[in-house]
Design a protein around this motif. Structure first.
Motif, short mmCIF file in Angstrom:
data_model
loop_
_atom_site.label_atom_id
_atom_site.label_comp_id
_atom_site.label_asym_id
_atom_site.label_seq_id
_atom_site.Cartn_x
_atom_site.Cartn_y
_atom_site.Cartn_z
N ALA A 139 -2.76 6.74 -13.77
CA ALA A 139 -4.17 6.50 -13.41
C ALA A 139 -4.34 5.47 -12.30
O ALA A 139 -5.31 5.50 -11.55
N ASN A 140 -3.41 4.53 -12.20
CA ASN A 140 -3.46 3.49 -11.16
C ASN A 140 -2.11 2.77 -11.12
O ASN A 140 -1.27 3.00 -12.00
N GLY A 141 -1.94 1.89 -10.14
CA GLY A 141 -0.67 1.19 -10.00
C GLY A 141 -0.44 0.15 -11.10
O GLY A 141 0.70 -0.07 -11.52
N SER A 142 -1.52 -0.47 -11.57
CA SER A 142 -1.39 -1.49 -12.62
C SER A 142 -0.85 -0.86 -13.90
O SER A 142 0.03 -1.42 -14.57
N ALA A 163 -1.53 -7.92 -10.88
CA ALA A 163 -0.89 -6.93 -11.76
C ALA A 163 0.63 -7.08 -11.82
O ALA A 163 1.25 -6.62 -12.78
N SER A 164 1.24 -7.72 -10.80
CA SER A 164 2.70 -7.91 -10.83
C SER A 164 3.11 -8.85 -11.96
O SER A 164 4.28 -8.88 -12.35
N ALA A 165 2.17 -9.63 -12.47
CA ALA A 165 2.48 -10.55 -13.59
C ALA A 165 1.80 -10.12 -14.87
O ALA A 165 2.34 -10.30 -15.96
N GLU A 185 10.62 -2.38 -9.30
CA GLU A 185 10.09 -2.69 -7.96
C GLU A 185 8.59 -2.45 -7.93
O GLU A 185 8.14 -1.32 -8.15
N ASP A 186 7.83 -3.50 -7.64
CA ASP A 186 6.40 -3.33 -7.41
C ASP A 186 6.25 -2.89 -5.96
O ASP A 186 6.17 -3.71 -5.04
N ALA A 187 6.23 -1.56 -5.78
CA ALA A 187 6.10 -0.98 -4.45
C ALA A 187 4.66 -0.49 -4.24
O ALA A 187 4.42 0.42 -3.45
N ALA A 188 3.72 -1.12 -4.98
CA ALA A 188 2.31 -0.70 -4.91
C ALA A 188 1.83 -0.61 -3.47
O ALA A 188 1.06 0.28 -3.11
N GLU A 189 2.30 -1.56 -2.63
CA GLU A 189 1.82 -1.62 -1.24
C GLU A 189 2.80 -0.95 -0.28
O GLU A 189 2.61 -1.01 0.93
N PHE A 196 -2.13 3.99 -5.30
CA PHE A 196 -2.86 4.76 -4.29
C PHE A 196 -4.32 4.32 -4.24
O PHE A 196 -5.22 5.12 -4.03
N PHE A 197 -4.54 3.02 -4.49
CA PHE A 197 -5.86 2.40 -4.32
C PHE A 197 -6.37 2.79 -2.92
O PHE A 197 -5.56 2.90 -1.99
N PRO A 198 -7.67 3.04 -2.76
CA PRO A 198 -8.17 3.63 -1.50
C PRO A 198 -7.69 2.97 -0.21
O PRO A 198 -7.44 3.66 0.79
C1 LIG Z 1 1.35 -5.78 -5.15
C2 LIG Z 1 0.44 -4.94 -5.99
N1 LIG Z 1 0.78 -4.67 -7.26
C3 LIG Z 1 0.01 -3.92 -8.05
C4 LIG Z 1 -1.18 -3.39 -7.60
C5 LIG Z 1 -2.06 -2.64 -8.57
O1 LIG Z 1 -2.38 -1.35 -8.18
P1 LIG Z 1 -3.77 -0.69 -8.63
O2 LIG Z 1 -4.87 -1.39 -7.90
O3 LIG Z 1 -3.62 0.74 -8.22
O4 LIG Z 1 -3.88 -0.83 -10.10
C6 LIG Z 1 -1.57 -3.61 -6.27
C7 LIG Z 1 -2.77 -3.02 -5.68
O5 LIG Z 1 -3.89 -3.33 -5.75
C8 LIG Z 1 -0.75 -4.43 -5.45
O6 LIG Z 1 -1.11 -4.70 -4.19
#
Ligand SMILES: Cc1ncc(COP(=O)(O)O)c(C=O)c1O
Length: 371
Positions: free
Chosen positions: A58-61, A87-89, A155-159, A185-187
């Protein structure tokens, strides 16, 4: 002139017919939950990144939380940088674990692996290196650390969609070096949906099967739950939109590179500004273009008065966030990150920016420092 920090409407009008068709197809045919567009998107991401397996969430978090749970971070100590998105923590703290904060490298802004090593204890279970803004963390050092201390790597590859880095002699896409990698995939992201969306990637079949099950309440078969999982599926409509965007991603990434190169030429000779530096044989993607600026807050206000969109990533390091008071950290504990929080400023960056707009941003910055 008005320069937005980010604008999704320009891309929509460039590919309007494709987006409209993709959305209409989903609505006309149904399959809103885990429809075929989701598996098509997962396959397309595997092809693009070289991953063996991908699981849309549903989202990166949520992707980080699910991966943390599977890797056993419940009640464990896990290393994560203080200069990153929350969210990384929180993925560790939400499981009752302890995010063990580390400082970052002043040039790459990513985890300082030497500082990380000093914080390892017998309770440390994993490392969450974060690939920030335009480049990956030092993954050779990270994997050496993980091997030496028998730690897992999330790996937090969110970005980091599209980024790759040299690790032990070969270039690999961000997210494919550790046990799991996670995308958002936040907008605003390099590959951004029209709402929330995320993904877990891995080359390990067992970890893939678990992630797939964890996103649907830990079910291995409908209504049969081997684990207590989550409800975090990538929405079919978002997957349909992402399929359209992924088809144009090479063009989008090269436009970002052109804009970054133009910023560099235009801002190169302003002594009050430091431009981003690429470290550790990284192949960068300019998701965010951050400068380090003297008098950052005044510059930010000045640019805003000129109707130029900016963003401060991140104004407060994680160890100083109110919710982590219980950990007893103080100002001064992570000096590099704290300094970055006071100096970093993100300038407008998206593929459809124009040369005139970048020129206006850069001329305004020059004017500010000549005042
Ligand atoms: C480094 C990092 N980790 C985690 C996230 C969380 O992703 P999301 O916003 O899709 O939940 C983001 C994005 O906002 C982010 O930049």
């Amino acid at each position: 002139m008005k320069v937005p920090f980010y604008d999704a409407t320009r891309e929509y009008s460039d590919y309007k017919a494709e987006f409209d068709k993709a959305i209409a197809d989903v609505i006309a045919k149904g399959g809103f939950i885990l429809g075929k567009q989701v598996s098509e998107f997962e396959e397309a991401v595997c092809k693009f990144t070289g991953a063996k397996y991908a699981v849309g969430t549903a989202n990166g978090s949520d992707a980080l939380l699910i991966a943390s749970d599977i890797l056993g971070y419940r009640n464990a100590e896990v290393l994560t940088p203080v200069f990153t998105f929350f969210a990384s923590a929180s993925c560790i703290a939400l499981l009752g674990g302890k995010p063990v904060f580390t400082d970052v490298d002043e040039d790459s802004f990513c985890m300082d692996m030497k500082d990380a090593e000093n914080r390892i204890t017998k309770n440390t279970k994993g490392i969450v290196p974060v690939h920030l803004f335009l480049q990956c963390a030092d993954m050779t050092a990270c994997m050496d650390l993980a091997a030496k201390h028998k730690l897992s790597v999330l790996e937090d590859a969110a970005e980091a969609f599209g980024m790759s880095t040299l690790c032990n002699g070969a270039y690999k896409h961000a997210g494919l070096i550790g046990d799991y990698g996670v995308f958002s995939f936040f907008p605003t992201k390099t590959l951004g949906a029209y709402g929330d969306a995320g993904m877990i990637i891995t080359n390990n079949e067992e970890l893939y099967q678990k992630a797939k099950s964890f996103r649907t309440h830990g079910a291995t078969k409908k209504y049969h739950h081997d684990y207590i999982g989550y409800n975090s599926r990538l929405d079919t409509l978002q997957a349909a939109i992402l399929n359209v965007k992924l088809a144009h991603i090479d063009n989008a990434i090269s436009k970002r590179a052109e804009h970054a190169a133009h910023y560099r030429v235009m801002l190169n000779d302003i002594p009050a500004i430091k431009l981003p530096q690429i470290k550790n044989a990284n192949k960068e993607v300019n998701y965010v273009f951050c400068i380090k600026a003297e008098k950052r807050d005044e510059l930010d206000s000045f640019l805003k008065s000129r109707e130029i969109g900016t963003s401060i990533y991140y104004p407060v390091p994680l160890h100083l966030q109110k919710c982590f008071d219980y950990m007893g950290h103080r100002k001064g504990d992570f000096p590099v990150a704290e300094k970055l929080c006071e100096t970093v400023l993100a300038l407008p960056m998206f593929p459809e920016l124009t040369v005139d707009e970048i020129n206006y941003v850069c001329e305004s910055i020059r004017e500010f420092y000549q005042k």
